[in-house]
Design an enzyme around this catalytic site. Sequence first.
Site, short mmCIF file in Angstrom:
data_model
loop_
_atom_site.label_atom_id
_atom_site.label_comp_id
_atom_site.label_asym_id
_atom_site.label_seq_id
_atom_site.Cartn_x
_atom_site.Cartn_y
_atom_site.Cartn_z
N ASP A 32 3.03 -11.35 -41.51
CA ASP A 32 1.60 -11.35 -41.20
C ASP A 32 0.75 -10.93 -42.41
O ASP A 32 -0.46 -10.80 -42.30
CB ASP A 32 1.30 -10.45 -39.99
CG ASP A 32 1.53 -8.98 -40.28
OD1 ASP A 32 1.99 -8.63 -41.39
OD2 ASP A 32 1.25 -8.15 -39.39
N SER A 115 16.11 2.87 -41.95
CA SER A 115 15.59 3.69 -43.05
C SER A 115 16.25 5.07 -43.09
O SER A 115 16.64 5.60 -42.04
CB SER A 115 14.09 3.88 -42.86
OG SER A 115 13.60 4.86 -43.74
N TYR A 138 7.07 6.89 -38.31
CA TYR A 138 7.76 5.78 -38.99
C TYR A 138 9.28 5.95 -38.83
O TYR A 138 9.98 5.04 -38.38
CB TYR A 138 7.37 5.75 -40.48
CG TYR A 138 8.25 4.86 -41.31
CD1 TYR A 138 8.07 3.48 -41.33
CD2 TYR A 138 9.29 5.40 -42.09
CE1 TYR A 138 8.89 2.66 -42.09
CE2 TYR A 138 10.10 4.59 -42.86
CZ TYR A 138 9.90 3.22 -42.86
OH TYR A 138 10.72 2.41 -43.61
N LYS A 142 12.20 3.75 -36.62
CA LYS A 142 13.46 3.19 -37.14
C LYS A 142 14.65 3.71 -36.34
O LYS A 142 15.64 2.99 -36.15
CB LYS A 142 13.62 3.55 -38.62
CG LYS A 142 12.58 2.89 -39.52
CD LYS A 142 12.76 1.38 -39.56
CE LYS A 142 11.83 0.74 -40.56
NZ LYS A 142 12.00 -0.72 -40.67
N LYS A 176 2.53 -2.79 -52.67
CA LYS A 176 2.56 -1.74 -51.66
C LYS A 176 1.60 -0.59 -51.99
O LYS A 176 1.45 0.34 -51.19
CB LYS A 176 3.98 -1.17 -51.51
CG LYS A 176 4.95 -2.18 -50.91
CD LYS A 176 6.35 -1.61 -50.81
CE LYS A 176 6.44 -0.54 -49.75
NZ LYS A 176 7.81 -0.03 -49.58
N PHE A 199 5.50 17.53 -58.59
CA PHE A 199 5.48 18.89 -58.06
C PHE A 199 6.35 19.78 -58.94
O PHE A 199 7.33 19.34 -59.53
CB PHE A 199 6.06 18.92 -56.63
CG PHE A 199 5.26 18.13 -55.63
CD1 PHE A 199 3.88 17.97 -55.77
CD2 PHE A 199 5.89 17.56 -54.52
CE1 PHE A 199 3.15 17.26 -54.84
CE2 PHE A 199 5.16 16.85 -53.59
CZ PHE A 199 3.79 16.69 -53.75
N TRP A 201 9.18 22.10 -60.00
CA TRP A 201 9.39 21.89 -61.41
C TRP A 201 10.17 20.62 -61.66
O TRP A 201 11.00 20.56 -62.55
CB TRP A 201 10.05 23.13 -62.04
CG TRP A 201 9.15 24.34 -61.92
CD1 TRP A 201 9.24 25.36 -61.04
CD2 TRP A 201 7.97 24.61 -62.72
NE1 TRP A 201 8.20 26.26 -61.23
CE2 TRP A 201 7.41 25.81 -62.26
CE3 TRP A 201 7.33 23.93 -63.77
CZ2 TRP A 201 6.24 26.36 -62.81
CZ3 TRP A 201 6.18 24.48 -64.32
CH2 TRP A 201 5.66 25.70 -63.83
N1 LIG Z 1 11.08 0.22 -49.81
C1 LIG Z 1 11.80 1.24 -49.35
O1 LIG Z 1 12.08 2.21 -50.10
C2 LIG Z 1 12.32 1.25 -47.94
C3 LIG Z 1 13.06 2.36 -47.52
C4 LIG Z 1 13.54 2.38 -46.20
C5 LIG Z 1 13.32 1.32 -45.37
N2 LIG Z 1 12.56 0.25 -45.79
C6 LIG Z 1 12.34 -0.85 -44.85
O2 LIG Z 1 12.60 -2.08 -45.51
C7 LIG Z 1 11.78 -3.11 -44.96
C8 LIG Z 1 11.02 -3.80 -46.08
O3 LIG Z 1 10.18 -2.83 -46.70
P1 LIG Z 1 9.41 -3.10 -48.06
O4 LIG Z 1 9.60 -1.92 -48.91
O5 LIG Z 1 9.77 -4.45 -48.56
O6 LIG Z 1 7.89 -3.04 -47.57
P2 LIG Z 1 6.75 -4.15 -47.51
O7 LIG Z 1 5.60 -3.47 -46.88
O8 LIG Z 1 6.56 -4.74 -48.86
O9 LIG Z 1 7.38 -5.27 -46.56
C9 LIG Z 1 7.15 -5.35 -45.17
C10 LIG Z 1 6.67 -6.75 -44.86
O10 LIG Z 1 6.56 -6.91 -43.46
C11 LIG Z 1 5.32 -7.56 -43.17
N3 LIG Z 1 4.96 -7.16 -41.80
C12 LIG Z 1 4.64 -5.91 -41.38
N4 LIG Z 1 4.42 -5.91 -40.06
C13 LIG Z 1 4.59 -7.18 -39.63
C14 LIG Z 1 4.50 -7.81 -38.37
N5 LIG Z 1 4.21 -7.12 -37.26
N6 LIG Z 1 4.74 -9.15 -38.29
C15 LIG Z 1 5.05 -9.86 -39.39
N7 LIG Z 1 5.15 -9.30 -40.62
C16 LIG Z 1 4.94 -7.99 -40.74
C17 LIG Z 1 4.37 -7.08 -44.23
O11 LIG Z 1 3.26 -7.93 -44.45
C18 LIG Z 1 5.29 -7.02 -45.46
O12 LIG Z 1 5.30 -8.25 -46.14
C19 LIG Z 1 10.89 -2.43 -43.94
O13 LIG Z 1 11.43 -2.59 -42.67
C20 LIG Z 1 10.93 -0.97 -44.36
O14 LIG Z 1 10.65 -0.10 -43.29
C21 LIG Z 1 12.05 0.20 -47.06
#
Ligand SMILES: NC(=O)c1ccc[n+]([C@@H]2O[C@H](COP(=O)([O-])OP(=O)(O)OC[C@H]3O[C@@H](n4cnc5c(N)ncnc54)[C@H](O)[C@@H]3O)[C@@H](O)[C@H]2O)c1
Length: 306
Positions: A32, A115, A138, A142, A176, A199, A201
Amino acid sequence: MRYLVTGGAGFIGSNLVLRLEKDRHDVTVIDDLSSGHFKNLIGFRGDFFAEDLSEMDLVATFDRKPLFDAIFHQASITDTTVMDQRLMMRRNVEGFHRVIEYALRYQIPVVYASSAGVYGANPSPQSEDQSPSPLNVYGFSKSVLDNVARKAATGFSRTIVGLRYFNVFGPGEQFKGAAASMIYQLYRQMKSGKAPRVFKWGEQGRDFVYVRDVVEANILALSARHSGSFNIGSGSETSFNVLIDTIRTALGLDLKTEYFDNPYDFYQEHTCASIDQAREVLGYTPRYSVPDGIRDYLDYLEHPGR
Ligand SMILES: NC(=O)c1ccc[n+]([C@@H]2O[C@H](COP(=O)([O-])OP(=O)(O)OC[C@H]3O[C@@H](n4cnc5c(N)ncnc54)[C@H](O)[C@@H]3O)[C@@H](O)[C@H]2O)c1
């Protein structure tokens, strides 16, 4: 193969989509664009549905189309500072319900993003046998995904594999904003000539993992020996001081670190993924050490398009 990637315009999703296409698979994206960006998908050759997954009827949308061979579910609200509990739970959990209902109906394997947020303040190294104790909604959302997956996998002939990513960094995360990794934030600060700020040290540490290893974990998860939710990290902790040193040296900068008081009452000082289960069940071994990942990433940031 035909794959569906939800959240495919996001940071991790887009890296996965482009890798799957490179391997000559046919990929459809649902995103989206709430936190993703079309620029992450330059060169993409597949179809795109700009829909909110939590309101989609997947059966009607993909009616009469050939079935997907697997679904990679990455879509989620990813900004952990969003405090609207109802919104977080609706988007994240309802989106996943729809994926699971569709997968069960057509017998499609699922790999989904969980996550390290499910562990909250659990002691490090975090391992899958610890009880989830999320500190924010959040992380709670998960942990509910993991519950839903566990129930759905019982009696299902295919696998449902959750990947509990730790702190992922790499190309594509710049959209992001404030939710991008500490590595990206420090790079931006130093590039603009500002002192890196952390933060006191700077000895706090995180398990940082390079996005290319995360993509590999997703692909390996298709051949998992069984369903479950597994930690995906580098399996090591890197302190903020080490991050700063690595970036500073790679960029050849001479900026002194600025330390400031941590304003939070509670702060998770250390995370480190135990990756034994991912090794055993998925065959996952990270290929990039954190310094190697940072150097590869900096090369990309410094020479875009190379
Ligand atoms: N990046 C990290 O360090 C990390 C760590 C733990 C978990 N995650 C998980 O990995 C996945 C990807 O994360 P990311 O870092 O690429 O973040 P991101 O925000 O770049 O990617 C999430 C994507 O999902 C889309 N989205 C969100 N809600 C939606 C919905 N209801 N319908 C359709 N599309 C939707 C967003 O537009 C985005 O493109 C996520 O589930 C996130 O929770 C990421």
